[in-house]
Design an enzyme around this catalytic site. Sequence first.
Site, PDB file in Angstrom:
ATOM      1  N   ASP A 178     -41.931  36.079   1.473  1.00  0.00           N
ATOM      2  CA  ASP A 178     -41.933  36.818   2.695  1.00  0.00           C
ATOM      3  C   ASP A 178     -43.203  37.451   2.859  1.00  0.00           C
ATOM      4  O   ASP A 178     -44.090  37.574   2.118  1.00  0.00           O
ATOM      5  CB  ASP A 178     -40.748  37.869   2.683  1.00  0.00           C
ATOM      6  CG  ASP A 178     -40.351  38.405   3.794  1.00  0.00           C
ATOM      7  OD1 ASP A 178     -39.203  37.998   4.124  1.00  0.00           O
ATOM      8  OD2 ASP A 178     -41.206  39.351   4.498  1.00  0.00           O
TER       9      ASP A 178
ATOM     10  N   ARG B 147     -42.677  52.830  14.870  1.00  0.00           N
ATOM     11  CA  ARG B 147     -43.110  52.231  13.344  1.00  0.00           C
ATOM     12  C   ARG B 147     -44.398  52.491  12.965  1.00  0.00           C
ATOM     13  O   ARG B 147     -44.773  52.671  11.833  1.00  0.00           O
ATOM     14  CB  ARG B 147     -42.475  50.622  13.595  1.00  0.00           C
ATOM     15  CG  ARG B 147     -41.182  50.437  13.345  1.00  0.00           C
ATOM     16  CD  ARG B 147     -41.014  49.006  13.207  1.00  0.00           C
ATOM     17  NE  ARG B 147     -39.571  48.529  13.356  1.00  0.00           N
ATOM     18  CZ  ARG B 147     -38.931  47.419  13.058  1.00  0.00           C
ATOM     19  NH1 ARG B 147     -39.815  46.437  12.819  1.00  0.00           N
ATOM     20  NH2 ARG B 147     -37.714  47.163  13.375  1.00  0.00           N
TER      21      ARG B 147
END
Length: 290
Positions: free
Chosen positions: A158, A57
């Site tokens: 979020d 990632r």
Amino acid sequence: MTDQRERGSDAGQWASSGQIERDLVLTDADFARIRELIYQRAGIVLAEHKREMVYSRLAKRLRHHGMTRFTDYLSRLERQPDAKEWEAFTNALTTNLTAFFRESHHFPLLAEHIRHKQDPVTIWCSAASTGEEPYSIAMTLLETLGAKASQAKVIATDIDTDALAKARKGIYPQEQVRKLDEARVKRFFQKGTGNHIGLARVRPEVSALVEFMPLNLLAPQWPIKGPFDAIFCRNVMIYFDKETQAKILKRFAPLMKQDGLLFAGHSENFSYISDAFKLRGQTVYTLANK
């Protein structure tokens, strides 16, 4: 706050040092620093076995900046505590696995809870991800409240700003939407045509009920105000240690109405973490002092 975004391009080989031979250098010390930084920034606890995921990632961020060593990338981050790159770093290590009406038993419970409410209903979805959960809540409001749903509001937050950007668009592959029953698909989605064939978008009356905003559950101040009829915090606490979980639950309590409901994920148990809530059943909690 989750998909299996482990897309490592090269399986690599294990070296005698226990490190993976890759085109970018991730040392044991680098991995330890990453674990500490994401814990400080977002409260996320990365286990030892997440090393492959971390490499795959964050490797994109290094290549984006023309770097070959994680040490250099992390040093730049630490030198610039307010840099925009912190957002990309956090987004990369945030998991987004979600679906419409996931853990479906919660939504009839929500409907029954709000059905006879006189005041406008307000609900906080604290891990909105790419939008499926808050839109499912909004659909439940429309199905349950009818015309009164226009007065309701879903606050959807979020920490992952990339996920929120997708959520605001409200556009999803039709394959994902087809999993819903046909009546809901017809009522709540628009089918894409032309360049949008294969996609579906939530209808304006659904998206109008949802307000998206970034929020870090570890931040000292939250840009929201209660009281809420319900708080959804599902499959988020599993990424935090018990101390962090307890702190967040303590902050939830004053934001809830006296009869408010707290929805947790199927693998989460708050009963032994906080005395502020008591289990009502089926991973649904109420205030302990109710």
